[in-house]
Scaffold this motif. Structure first.
Motif, short mmCIF file in Angstrom:
data_model
loop_
_atom_site.label_atom_id
_atom_site.label_comp_id
_atom_site.label_asym_id
_atom_site.label_seq_id
_atom_site.Cartn_x
_atom_site.Cartn_y
_atom_site.Cartn_z
N GLN A 113 -11.40 6.98 -11.94
CA GLN A 113 -10.56 6.24 -12.27
C GLN A 113 -9.36 6.17 -11.27
OE1 GLN A 113 -8.14 5.69 -15.88
NE2 GLN A 113 -8.75 3.71 -16.05
N GLY A 114 -9.21 5.28 -10.60
CA GLY A 114 -7.84 5.20 -9.46
C GLY A 114 -6.67 4.55 -10.54
N THR A 115 -5.71 4.22 -9.40
CA THR A 115 -4.48 3.54 -9.84
C THR A 115 -4.20 2.58 -8.87
OG1 THR A 115 -3.02 5.38 -8.64
CG2 THR A 115 -3.54 5.59 -11.09
N PHE A 116 -3.36 1.55 -9.45
CA PHE A 116 -2.75 0.31 -8.53
C PHE A 116 -1.84 -0.10 -8.91
CE2 PHE A 116 -4.77 -2.40 -11.34
CZ PHE A 116 -4.12 -3.48 -11.13
N LYS A 117 -0.77 -0.65 -8.17
CA LYS A 117 0.41 -1.38 -8.58
C LYS A 117 0.62 -2.43 -7.76
CE LYS A 117 5.14 -1.11 -10.40
NZ LYS A 117 4.95 -1.79 -11.71
N LEU A 118 0.78 -3.90 -8.25
CA LEU A 118 0.98 -4.78 -7.34
C LEU A 118 2.53 -4.80 -7.27
CD1 LEU A 118 -1.74 -7.44 -8.20
CD2 LEU A 118 -1.46 -6.19 -5.89
N SER A 119 3.07 -5.15 -6.09
CA SER A 119 4.72 -5.22 -5.96
C SER A 119 4.83 -6.34 -6.37
CB SER A 119 5.07 -4.84 -4.70
OG SER A 119 6.60 -5.02 -4.44
N PRO A 122 9.59 -9.98 -3.55
CA PRO A 122 9.45 -11.16 -2.55
C PRO A 122 9.64 -10.85 -1.13
CG PRO A 122 11.72 -11.16 -3.52
CD PRO A 122 10.93 -10.08 -4.25
N ASP A 123 10.06 -9.63 -0.90
CA ASP A 123 10.31 -9.44 0.68
C ASP A 123 9.22 -8.09 0.99
OD1 ASP A 123 12.45 -11.02 1.05
OD2 ASP A 123 14.04 -9.68 0.15
N PHE A 124 8.12 -7.97 0.20
CA PHE A 124 7.41 -6.97 0.39
C PHE A 124 6.81 -6.73 1.93
CE2 PHE A 124 2.89 -5.37 0.50
CZ PHE A 124 2.89 -4.28 -0.04
N ALA A 125 6.47 -7.98 2.43
CA ALA A 125 5.76 -7.89 3.76
C ALA A 125 6.73 -7.33 4.79
CB ALA A 125 5.26 -9.14 4.04
N ALA A 126 8.10 -7.81 4.40
CA ALA A 126 9.08 -7.57 5.43
C ALA A 126 9.50 -6.05 5.58
CB ALA A 126 10.14 -8.49 5.35
N LYS A 127 9.43 -5.43 4.23
CA LYS A 127 10.01 -4.15 3.99
C LYS A 127 8.73 -3.24 4.51
CE LYS A 127 13.42 -4.96 0.23
NZ LYS A 127 13.40 -4.67 -1.31
N VAL A 128 7.56 -3.57 4.50
CA VAL A 128 6.38 -2.88 4.80
C VAL A 128 6.41 -2.87 6.28
CG1 VAL A 128 3.93 -2.65 5.12
CG2 VAL A 128 5.11 -3.12 2.80
N ALA A 129 6.44 -3.78 6.81
CA ALA A 129 6.63 -3.93 8.34
C ALA A 129 7.82 -2.90 9.04
CB ALA A 129 6.90 -5.31 8.86
N ASP A 130 8.97 -2.96 8.10
CA ASP A 130 10.01 -2.27 8.41
C ASP A 130 9.90 -0.86 8.58
OD1 ASP A 130 12.81 -1.57 9.37
OD2 ASP A 130 13.25 -1.40 7.14
N ILE A 131 9.31 -0.06 7.41
CA ILE A 131 8.95 0.96 7.29
C ILE A 131 7.94 1.73 8.15
CG2 ILE A 131 8.31 2.76 5.31
CD1 ILE A 131 9.86 1.05 3.49
N VAL A 132 6.60 0.85 8.08
CA VAL A 132 5.59 1.15 8.77
C VAL A 132 5.88 1.43 10.38
CG1 VAL A 132 3.43 0.81 9.50
CG2 VAL A 132 4.13 0.71 7.31
#
Length: 336
Positions: A113-119, A122-132
């Motif tokens: 069994q794995g784990t997941f969590k959906l964020s 509302p700014d998920f995409a922008a923050k992911v792009a910033d950090i990556v």
């Protein structure tokens, strides 16, 4: 083996090279002598063909992909339990070995069994792009730090000494322990070098966080551009922190999306130190635990190397979007 034999090598030499036995070498040499190259091909199996019909196979696969019926009291299937259920409830007699083999063929692993969590940020995409972007293409000459706290690290002392590793025996420890308190490990991972700066505090508040930040800055040149990746807890984002940032204009905070600590590389390092230095340890005092953590960090930094981040922001966003779609469909089907 045939070519080696033709070169004049002995059966013992060939067996050593091929990782097999001399009888096996002689078997293949004899088959070649009797039938040439064609004799080296696999022979047709003399066993009977699979006797389990396709309908039963399909039923097993379908049953595997849903939770066990409520009357079983099971949370997930095992090959034994499914074989028992099929025989008892559906009159289908198959072995647990057959079920396990069918699972392997279709890549099904109900025991895991794995784990997941959906964020919900509302700014998920922008923050992911910033950090990556900081991971894959950091600003020239800048430092990128991944910072967080591992809270409530327990100093557990086993009630009896560990039994050491021996031939054919694993290390053993008692299941019970004495608890000598907890500490909070603040850590900063330099994503470009892999070096870790760490410090333990009794409490986890803004005051301790800023003390740690002051310690971190001493490791770098005055005025050097520093980008800090951290989560958006109140400890990291309040008026006191804002005042501190104004006094240090060279430091820039980049907050991870809500519910997405997995994107912060320090979390990977926390998992490593837990496995290698904390979980299996036995600590006679809280000070003993803190000393062990410090020793481990020193050991880590002796030949530290950065983690290799390969996923692009677009790849992450696409995978999360797919998971979100499947999750919404599942919820909608359950409502119906």
């Amino acid at each position: 083996m045939v070519l080696w034999w033709n070169e004049g090598k002995s059966a013992a030499d060939i067996a050593g090279r091929a990782g097999t036995t001399k009888p096996t070498v002689y078997k293949w040499i004899d088959r070649y002598r009797q039938g040439g190259l064609a004799a080296l091909e696999d022979l047709k199996s003399t066993g009977r063909p699979p006797s389990v019909p396709g309908e039963v196979r399909a039923r097993i696969i379908a049953l595997t992909k849903i939770p066990p019926p409520a009357q079983t009291g099971l949370t997930h299937w095992s090959s034994y339990e499914m074989a028992r259920y099929l025989k008892r409830q559906e009159g289908v007699a198959v072995s647990h070995n057959f079920i396990a083999q069918l699972w392997r063929e279709h890549g099904l692993k109900p025991h895991r069994q794995g784990t997941f969590k959906l964020s919900k940020d509302p700014d998920f995409a922008a923050k992911v792009a910033d950090i990556v972007g900081l991971y894959l293409d950091p600003p020239t000459g800048a430092v990128v730090l991944s910072i967080d706290e591992k809270t409530q690290v327990q100093a557990l002392q086993r009630t009896q000494p560990l039994l050491p590793l021996a031939f054919g025996k694993t290390e053993k420890r008692t299941h019970d322990y004495v608890r000598h308190g907890t500490t909070n490990l603040f850590a900063a991972l330099d994503t470009l070098t892999g070096k870790v700066i760490g410090r333990c505090f009794q409490r986890k508040r803004t005051g301790e966080f800023l003390k740690f930040m002051n310690q971190v800055l001493k490791e770098y040149s005055d005025g050097q551009e520093i980008h800090v990746i951290l989560d958006n807890l109140s400890t990291h984002n309040n008026d006191d922190v804002a005042t501190w940032l104004r006094r240090h204009p060279n430091v820039h905070f980049h907050f991870t999306p809500k519910g997405s600590s997995w994107i912060n590389q320090i979390e990977t390092w926390f998992g490593i130190i837990t496995r290698q230095a904390i979980r299996r340890g036995s600590f006679k005092s809280l000070a003993d635990l803190i000393k062990r953590i410090g020793t481990y960090i020193t050991h880590w930094n002796e030949d530290s190397a950065p983690f290799e981040w390969t996923a692009t922001a677009d790849e992450i966003i696409a995978k999360v979007a797919l998971l979100d779609r499947d999750y919404r469909r599942l919820v909608a089907n359950n409502v119906k």
